[in-house]
Scaffold this active site. Sequence first.
Site, mmCIF file in Angstrom:
data_model
loop_
_atom_site.group_PDB
_atom_site.id
_atom_site.type_symbol
_atom_site.label_atom_id
_atom_site.label_comp_id
_atom_site.label_asym_id
_atom_site.label_seq_id
_atom_site.Cartn_x
_atom_site.Cartn_y
_atom_site.Cartn_z
ATOM 1 N N ASN A 161 1.129 -1.585 0.375
ATOM 2 C CA ASN A 161 -0.617 0.279 0.137
ATOM 3 C C ASN A 161 0.824 1.405 -0.512
ATOM 4 O O ASN A 161 0.965 2.145 -0.057
ATOM 5 C CB ASN A 161 -0.992 0.045 1.210
ATOM 6 N N GLU A 164 4.422 -3.833 12.531
ATOM 7 C CA GLU A 164 3.387 -2.955 12.432
ATOM 8 C C GLU A 164 2.766 -3.322 11.305
ATOM 9 O O GLU A 164 2.352 -3.819 10.360
ATOM 10 C CB GLU A 164 4.341 -1.562 11.038
ATOM 11 N N CYS A 192 -2.917 0.713 6.733
ATOM 12 C CA CYS A 192 -3.067 0.143 7.619
ATOM 13 C C CYS A 192 -4.105 1.112 8.975
ATOM 14 O O CYS A 192 -4.642 0.871 9.849
ATOM 15 C CB CYS A 192 -2.138 -0.474 8.551
ATOM 16 N N GLU A 212 8.340 3.132 15.138
ATOM 17 C CA GLU A 212 9.004 3.595 13.651
ATOM 18 C C GLU A 212 8.064 4.668 13.871
ATOM 19 O O GLU A 212 8.080 5.141 14.781
ATOM 20 C CB GLU A 212 8.388 2.742 12.346
HETATM 21 P P1 NDP Z 1 0.354 -9.879 3.984
HETATM 22 O O1 NDP Z 1 0.910 -9.348 5.248
HETATM 23 O O2 NDP Z 1 0.267 -11.449 3.276
HETATM 24 O O3 NDP Z 1 1.548 -9.327 3.224
HETATM 25 C C1 NDP Z 1 2.775 -8.308 3.936
HETATM 26 C C2 NDP Z 1 4.120 -8.752 3.681
HETATM 27 O O4 NDP Z 1 4.347 -9.573 3.499
HETATM 28 C C3 NDP Z 1 4.612 -9.156 1.613
HETATM 29 O O5 NDP Z 1 6.164 -8.527 1.170
HETATM 30 C C4 NDP Z 1 4.250 -10.328 1.697
HETATM 31 O O6 NDP Z 1 4.778 -10.869 0.834
HETATM 32 C C5 NDP Z 1 5.183 -10.553 2.799
HETATM 33 N N1 NDP Z 1 4.663 -12.675 3.136
HETATM 34 C C6 NDP Z 1 3.636 -13.172 2.826
HETATM 35 N N2 NDP Z 1 3.891 -14.322 3.159
HETATM 36 C C7 NDP Z 1 4.674 -14.228 4.651
HETATM 37 C C8 NDP Z 1 5.571 -15.299 5.640
HETATM 38 N N3 NDP Z 1 5.009 -16.439 5.593
HETATM 39 N N4 NDP Z 1 6.596 -14.989 5.973
HETATM 40 C C9 NDP Z 1 7.357 -13.703 5.901
HETATM 41 N N5 NDP Z 1 6.232 -12.643 4.615
HETATM 42 C C10 NDP Z 1 5.714 -13.757 4.811
HETATM 43 O O7 NDP Z 1 -0.459 -8.757 2.999
HETATM 44 P P2 NDP Z 1 -1.385 -9.143 1.284
HETATM 45 O O8 NDP Z 1 -0.525 -7.921 1.257
HETATM 46 O O9 NDP Z 1 -0.930 -10.477 1.360
HETATM 47 O O10 NDP Z 1 -2.303 -8.265 2.547
HETATM 48 C C11 NDP Z 1 -3.417 -9.164 2.710
HETATM 49 C C12 NDP Z 1 -4.235 -8.124 3.564
HETATM 50 O O11 NDP Z 1 -2.907 -7.681 4.873
HETATM 51 C C13 NDP Z 1 -4.762 -7.084 3.337
HETATM 52 O O12 NDP Z 1 -5.137 -6.758 3.205
HETATM 53 C C14 NDP Z 1 -4.528 -6.099 4.802
HETATM 54 O O13 NDP Z 1 -5.693 -6.437 5.669
HETATM 55 C C15 NDP Z 1 -2.795 -6.636 5.033
HETATM 56 N N6 NDP Z 1 -2.509 -5.635 5.313
HETATM 57 C C16 NDP Z 1 -2.161 -4.390 6.235
HETATM 58 C C17 NDP Z 1 -0.835 -3.619 5.779
HETATM 59 C C18 NDP Z 1 -0.551 -2.621 6.502
HETATM 60 O O14 NDP Z 1 -0.381 -1.350 7.044
HETATM 61 N N7 NDP Z 1 -1.219 -2.611 8.237
HETATM 62 C C19 NDP Z 1 -0.264 -3.685 4.474
HETATM 63 C C20 NDP Z 1 -1.196 -4.449 3.824
HETATM 64 C C21 NDP Z 1 -1.851 -5.696 3.641
HETATM 65 P P3 NDP Z 1 3.789 -11.078 -1.031
HETATM 66 O O15 NDP Z 1 2.750 -9.677 -0.723
HETATM 67 O O16 NDP Z 1 4.568 -10.979 -1.463
HETATM 68 O O17 NDP Z 1 2.918 -12.375 -0.315
#
Ligand code: NDP
Length: 468
Positions: free
Chosen positions: A141, A238, A272, A445
């Site tokens: 995001n 976070e 978030c 952070e």
């Molecule tokens: P994720 O939590 O799945 O992903 C965040 C990061 O973690 C990405 O780089 C992802 O890789 C990576 N990741 C995924 N699985 C693992 C793992 N097992 N170990 C280590 N790293 C991992 O978020 P999503 O992108 O799938 O989004 C899903 C939901 O998460 C959203 O709908 C929202 O609710 C929330 N979200 C919250 C955010 C915030 O700012 N707090 C930001 C983004 C999402 P990759 O995406 O490349 O698979």
Amino acid sequence: MDGLLRDGEGAERVLIDPAHETPLTPFREASADQVSQAVASAASALPIWAATLPTERAEVLHRLADMIARNADDLARIEATNVGKPLSQARRDVGRASDYFRFYAGVCDKLNGETIPLGPDQTALTVPEPVGVTAHILPWNYPISTLARGVAPALAAGATVVAKPSELTPFTALEVARLATQAGLPDGAFNVVTGGGEIGAALAGHEGIAHVTFTGSTATGRKVMQAASSPVAGVTLELGGKSPVIVLEDADLDAAADGVVRGIFFNAGQVCAAGARLICARSVHDALLAKVAAKAHAMGFGDPLDDPHIGPLISSGQLARVEGFVARAKAQGLTCVLGGARVDRPGFFFPPTIFADVPTDAEIARDEVFGPVLVTHLCDDAEDALRIANDSPYGLVAGVYTRGHDTALWLARKLEAGQVFINGFLTGGDTVPFGGVKHSGIGREKGLAGLSAYLAPKSIILNHARPT
Ligand code: NDP
């Protein structure tokens, strides 16, 4: 990696431009072996970067901040196209990235230790040493600003970095790493590996990592924490939120409407800290809702590069997720007063959507939707508002609108959140510590607080017996 752009050895990936549903340039992601190579590269750069004079570290980070600012137009266009965010918002994110490097450049030569009095025969002192190789696992995001938010303090502390952007948004991280090399960062001090969850998991659990900074969902945050237990690495998490905005009877309703609209519809709600729950005094609820709905209804869609008010969601998957929440809420009989169905045009657009007077135990009121969906709850007074606000597994941020300063401060102290905004929302900037409580995360952070994750203070005790 090692200061060079290497071809990925993992799967080929074709990303989709979310505003047009057309493919972007294909590329190969990194392999698990390349994660180990990146960690080795960061480990070999660690003694060099950690021993670089603080003033020289500061110069490199200042140069990088300048270079990001000079390349802001290109970086913003890449970000806007890849994420689907309006161009002016992408420019703002790039500016924030530059500011993070500049802010932390300024502290490189101010990382003082302390002395601890132990009586006449002993002196203890602390030396804040860099923690080691740090991993940064990033969301889609805010790709460039969340990258800089963690990488800049890590580098300022003398630590080295392996960053993994989201598989959906890898481009600006690669660009910033390229600029860092040009800015004079030693080869290997800042590496980027692309790829999905498996690559993130391999990085978080790698034996060479000393700290993992993760931004993303709570579910994945738990997995990261578990993986990081193998190398006994520290974690900054976070995570998600379902942040409340409380509006009391005596509030300035125009200011509150502005804050509510910005808080939930900015970045198409993919934030978030989004203010997803409006908790409003019963007596002013309908008047405020009318103002919020009018402003939200006036928000225009369009090509991110034409700088509309609101861009598309990041992916078809995210659109389906938001549609699923909204469909289930409607099926439950909840009242949708605005939006509620995807926009009829190519791209993953979803309009500002509002459900009014929602029961606090409804799925759409409890779970993080991560889209432009607001729910409202009615409250009787400040105490009732507090009860509703704190009835959530999350605790990232909260907002309070009231003209009563005593009430505002009382609420601010009682709200279970890492950050509370009074008579504003998402204000304050990036020098103020940020992070959550409860399921919203661990650690802080931004600001000076953002440094501590990357420093391991070493205590040295000098025994100096009196001369005989
Ligand atoms: P994720 O939590 O799945 O992903 C965040 C990061 O973690 C990405 O780089 C992802 O890789 C990576 N990741 C995924 N699985 C693992 C793992 N097992 N170990 C280590 N790293 C991992 O978020 P999503 O992108 O799938 O989004 C899903 C939901 O998460 C959203 O709908 C929202 O609710 C929330 N979200 C919250 C955010 C915030 O700012 N707090 C930001 C983004 C999402 P990759 O995406 O490349 O698979």
